[in-house]
Design an enzyme around this catalytic site. Structure first.
Site, PDB file in Angstrom:
ATOM      1  N   HIS A 287      33.610  46.257  36.096  1.00  0.00           N
ATOM      2  CA  HIS A 287      34.721  45.032  36.174  1.00  0.00           C
ATOM      3  C   HIS A 287      34.087  43.651  36.023  1.00  0.00           C
ATOM      4  O   HIS A 287      34.928  42.738  36.298  1.00  0.00           O
ATOM      5  CB  HIS A 287      35.173  45.205  37.805  1.00  0.00           C
ATOM      6  CG  HIS A 287      36.295  46.375  37.779  1.00  0.00           C
ATOM      7  ND1 HIS A 287      37.449  46.348  37.928  1.00  0.00           N
ATOM      8  CD2 HIS A 287      36.161  47.621  37.761  1.00  0.00           C
ATOM      9  CE1 HIS A 287      38.202  47.460  37.853  1.00  0.00           C
ATOM     10  NE2 HIS A 287      37.197  48.089  37.723  1.00  0.00           N
TER      11      HIS A 287
ATOM     12  N   ASP B  39      33.055  34.965  35.642  1.00  0.00           N
ATOM     13  CA  ASP B  39      33.699  36.014  36.370  1.00  0.00           C
ATOM     14  C   ASP B  39      34.054  36.894  35.237  1.00  0.00           C
ATOM     15  O   ASP B  39      34.352  36.622  33.999  1.00  0.00           O
ATOM     16  CB  ASP B  39      35.039  35.024  36.479  1.00  0.00           C
ATOM     17  CG  ASP B  39      35.668  35.588  38.008  1.00  0.00           C
ATOM     18  OD1 ASP B  39      35.543  36.698  38.253  1.00  0.00           O
ATOM     19  OD2 ASP B  39      36.363  34.725  38.616  1.00  0.00           O
TER      20      ASP B  39
HETATM   21  C1  GDG Z   1      36.322  41.366  40.641  1.00  0.00           C
HETATM   22  C2  GDG Z   1      35.809  40.544  39.544  1.00  0.00           C
HETATM   23  C3  GDG Z   1      37.695  40.992  38.044  1.00  0.00           C
HETATM   24  C4  GDG Z   1      42.996  36.054  46.846  1.00  0.00           C
HETATM   25  N1  GDG Z   1      43.182  35.740  47.856  1.00  0.00           N
HETATM   26  C5  GDG Z   1      44.127  36.419  48.542  1.00  0.00           C
HETATM   27  C6  GDG Z   1      44.515  37.511  47.916  1.00  0.00           C
HETATM   28  N2  GDG Z   1      43.513  37.504  46.779  1.00  0.00           N
HETATM   29  C7  GDG Z   1      43.504  38.354  45.609  1.00  0.00           C
HETATM   30  C8  GDG Z   1      44.043  37.728  44.392  1.00  0.00           C
HETATM   31  C9  GDG Z   1      43.573  38.449  43.413  1.00  0.00           C
HETATM   32  C10 GDG Z   1      42.162  39.070  43.990  1.00  0.00           C
HETATM   33  O1  GDG Z   1      42.339  38.813  45.424  1.00  0.00           O
HETATM   34  C11 GDG Z   1      40.991  38.397  43.402  1.00  0.00           C
HETATM   35  O2  GDG Z   1      40.845  38.628  41.957  1.00  0.00           O
HETATM   36  P1  GDG Z   1      39.662  38.005  41.003  1.00  0.00           P
HETATM   37  O3  GDG Z   1      39.781  38.607  39.896  1.00  0.00           O
HETATM   38  O4  GDG Z   1      40.057  36.524  40.967  1.00  0.00           O
HETATM   39  O5  GDG Z   1      38.302  38.159  41.740  1.00  0.00           O
HETATM   40  P2  GDG Z   1      37.214  39.231  42.464  1.00  0.00           P
HETATM   41  O6  GDG Z   1      37.688  39.599  43.939  1.00  0.00           O
HETATM   42  O7  GDG Z   1      35.888  38.669  42.355  1.00  0.00           O
HETATM   43  O8  GDG Z   1      37.308  40.528  41.402  1.00  0.00           O
HETATM   44  C12 GDG Z   1      36.879  39.566  38.710  1.00  0.00           C
HETATM   45  C13 GDG Z   1      38.309  41.799  39.240  1.00  0.00           C
HETATM   46  O9  GDG Z   1      37.115  42.444  40.064  1.00  0.00           O
HETATM   47  C14 GDG Z   1      39.144  42.884  38.719  1.00  0.00           C
HETATM   48  O10 GDG Z   1      38.469  43.668  37.759  1.00  0.00           O
HETATM   49  O11 GDG Z   1      39.110  40.049  37.673  1.00  0.00           O
HETATM   50  O12 GDG Z   1      36.303  39.006  37.663  1.00  0.00           O
HETATM   51  O13 GDG Z   1      34.954  39.495  40.312  1.00  0.00           O
HETATM   52  O14 GDG Z   1      44.421  39.582  42.978  1.00  0.00           O
HETATM   53  O15 GDG Z   1      45.586  37.636  44.397  1.00  0.00           O
HETATM   54  N3  GDG Z   1      45.144  38.585  48.147  1.00  0.00           N
HETATM   55  C15 GDG Z   1      45.635  38.328  49.410  1.00  0.00           C
HETATM   56  N4  GDG Z   1      45.750  37.305  50.169  1.00  0.00           N
HETATM   57  C16 GDG Z   1      44.629  36.371  49.776  1.00  0.00           C
HETATM   58  O16 GDG Z   1      44.261  35.246  50.493  1.00  0.00           O
HETATM   59  N5  GDG Z   1      46.651  39.265  49.799  1.00  0.00           N
END
Ligand code: GDG
Length: 493
Positions: free
Chosen positions: A177, A386
């Site tokens: 990921h 990322d």
């Molecule tokens: C890893 C990789 C890759 C955020 N704030 C809130 C909230 N979120 C949710 C978002 C989104 C998720 O969290 C964050 O996903 P990201 O992809 O931006 O980042 P990572 O957590 O670092 O994830 C990344 C991912 O895995 C998948 O393979 O894309 O590159 O680092 O869905 O909506 N959700 C809620 N409240 C919040 O305040 N409910």
């Protein structure tokens, strides 16, 4: 219950560090609480349809005691789910070495191109190996006879190979990921070869981007001396062939689109904009992490305010920051630096009527998040690195109105699929400042054209599409191919 009717070939074994449920005590009973949204709930749905097992760490930590037998994984049916959850309990030494240590302090920074932040400790590596073995042994008891075993992420890089030695005929797929670095960076990791050959126990390895897949194949060639067919995406190693490809992850696009057009949500959007009393709302949403470039983004916004006084009292930057890894000193110190930067900007530019930056340092429910996505004029997604970044795609999915500007880092995997965004190098402060300025004045026609194209892709290539694609690829039999004899050590030099 759907599972018993599912074909044996459809059955799944999912192996990941964390489970889609956490355990909650209620009197003498323990109940499962589902984590809301995101990839884990999509995979949970897939298991409900297909039947099988999800194996993960329970998230709880037992005290390590010498000579004490390790408790077997807790196994429980997921109510109305048609599959079983098997949860491993880890002790404090295992969690410290495998999770906080090797995964979060070594592999995470290195794979995100921060080698100077990475620490390498042989004892932690040994614990990482031991915990991966624990997972592999537990998994070997649940491998579906004809279905797919799917290993997730960098916490469990050694599991495919370990499991292969226990169950040679298993069909094993892995998904990575986070970014997969080029050989010049990965080889800094003292056990880089073990990670590569660990993953090569899989029949299929998926990454978010083409670059990640290529980097993995280059590492397989340079660090494991594997025979690599780059064009076909095949790596032959010790008589087995592993297919390697990119499968860019999508989001629950229909759900975000639906919430974003809900009349009550739109009312909240209006109220939010009225309460901020701003002409333009700039938004950012991140988990607290140095990879997300939060500090650099605040600095760029400060430069912008200093250089463009005509925007004072007309713009507000809302930074939502979800706390994470709070027990790690480095993350606490980053949090303090961000707090100081926000304080500095507020102190320097605020007036009695105007707050240039609002800093919301807690998690929000998905619906509230959608309110912010829909209310924003500009979303800044500017990680220093990322794997994919789902926030950028969720923003696009929420914008049923066809408006909104996405400023996106060149170093997010999402930049490969959202090329119509304003792409920016987050390390370049002048470029960041220019991107903010441009985003605020982008003509409506250009904004809408970019959003239309991005929406078409995000709405069709969503998380269900991704899941079907990956599992179909994992179900394809890999043709056996004899590996080239390894070159001699002398020839390698
Ligand atoms: C890893 C990789 C890759 C955020 N704030 C809130 C909230 N979120 C949710 C978002 C989104 C998720 O969290 C964050 O996903 P990201 O992809 O931006 O980042 P990572 O957590 O670092 O994830 C990344 C991912 O895995 C998948 O393979 O894309 O590159 O680092 O869905 O909506 N959700 C809620 N409240 C919040 O305040 N409910």
């Amino acid at each position: 219950m759907i599972a018993p009717r599912a074909r044996a070939a459809d059955r799944l074994l999912i192996i990941s560090n964390r489970a889609p449920y956490s355990l909650r005590r209620r009197g003498h009973a323990t109940e499962l609480v589902r984590s809301i949204g995101g990839l884990s709930s999509t995979l949970d749905d897939a298991l409900r349809k297909r039947g099988g097992v999800w194996l993960a760490w329970s998230g709880s930590v037992a005290r390590a005691r010498r000579g004490r037998r390790r408790p077997p994984p807790r196994s429980m049916p997921v109510r109305d789910g048609g599959y079983r959850l098997r949860l491993l309990t880890l002790n404090d030494e295992q969690v410290a070495g495998y999770y906080h240590g090797l995964s979060n302090r070594s592999l995470w920074p290195l794979c995100h191109y921060f080698p100077t932040r990475a620490e390498f400790d042989e004892r932690e590596w040994k614990v990482y190996e031991a915990v991966n073995r624990l997972f592999a042994h537990a998994a070997s008891k649940s491998v579906p006879a004809r279905g797919i075993t799917w290993v997730h992420d960098f916490h469990l890089a050694l599991v495919p190979r370990m499991l292969r030695s226990l169950r040679p005929s298993a069909r094993i797929a892995a998904f990575w990921h986070i970014p997969f670095p080029a050989p010049a960076v990965l080889r800094i990791f003292p056990w880089a070869r073990e990670v590569v050959i660990g993953l090569l126990g899989s029949d299929l390895i998926g990454f978010h981007t083409g670059d990640d897949a290529t980097h993995f194949m280059e590492c397989a060639r340079h660090l494991a001396d594997a025979d690599v067919a780059f064009g076909r995406g095949e790596v032959a190693y010790h008589g087995r062939v592993t297919r390697v490809s990119s499968f860019p992850l999508g989001v629950e696009a229909k759900e975000f689109d639906r919430i974003g057009s809900d009349p009550e949500v739109l009312d909240e959007v209006r109220r939010l904009r009225l309460s901020l009393r701003m002409e333009r709302l700039i938004l950012a949403v991140d988990r607290l992490d140095y990879t997300k470039g939060i500090l650099q983004r605040l600095q760029a916004y400060e430069r912008f305010l200093a250089a463009r006084p005509e925007w004072h009292r007309r713009v507000c930057f809302v930074q939502i920051q979800v706390p994470s890894r709070e027990s790690v000193p480095e993350y606490r110190s980053l949090r303090e630096q961000i707090d100081r930067a926000v304080g500095r900007i507020s102190g320097r530019f605020s007036t009695a009527e105007w707050t240039p930056v609002r800093y919301l340092c807690h998690g929000f429910g998905r619906r509230d998040l959608a309110v912010f996505y829909r209310a924003a004029d500009v979303l800044l997604v500017t990680p220093l690195r990322d794997g994919m970044n789902l926030v950028a795609q969720e923003f696009v999915a929420t914008r049923g109105d066809g408006d909104g500007v996405l400023v996106l880092s060149l170093f997010a995997g999402a930049a490969e699929r959202l090329r119509e965004a304003l792409l920016v190098n987050p390390y370049d402060q002048s470029a960041m400042q220019r991107a903010i300025e441009r985003a605020l004045v982008l003509p409506t026609v250009e904004r809408r054209a970019a959003m239309r194209t991005m929406r078409r892709r995000v709405m069709t290539e969503d998380v269900d599409w991704w899941l079907g694609w990956f599992l179909a690829a994992a179900a394809v039999e890999t043709s056996p191919r004899r590996a080239r004899r390894p070159r001699s050590r002398a020839a390698r030099r």
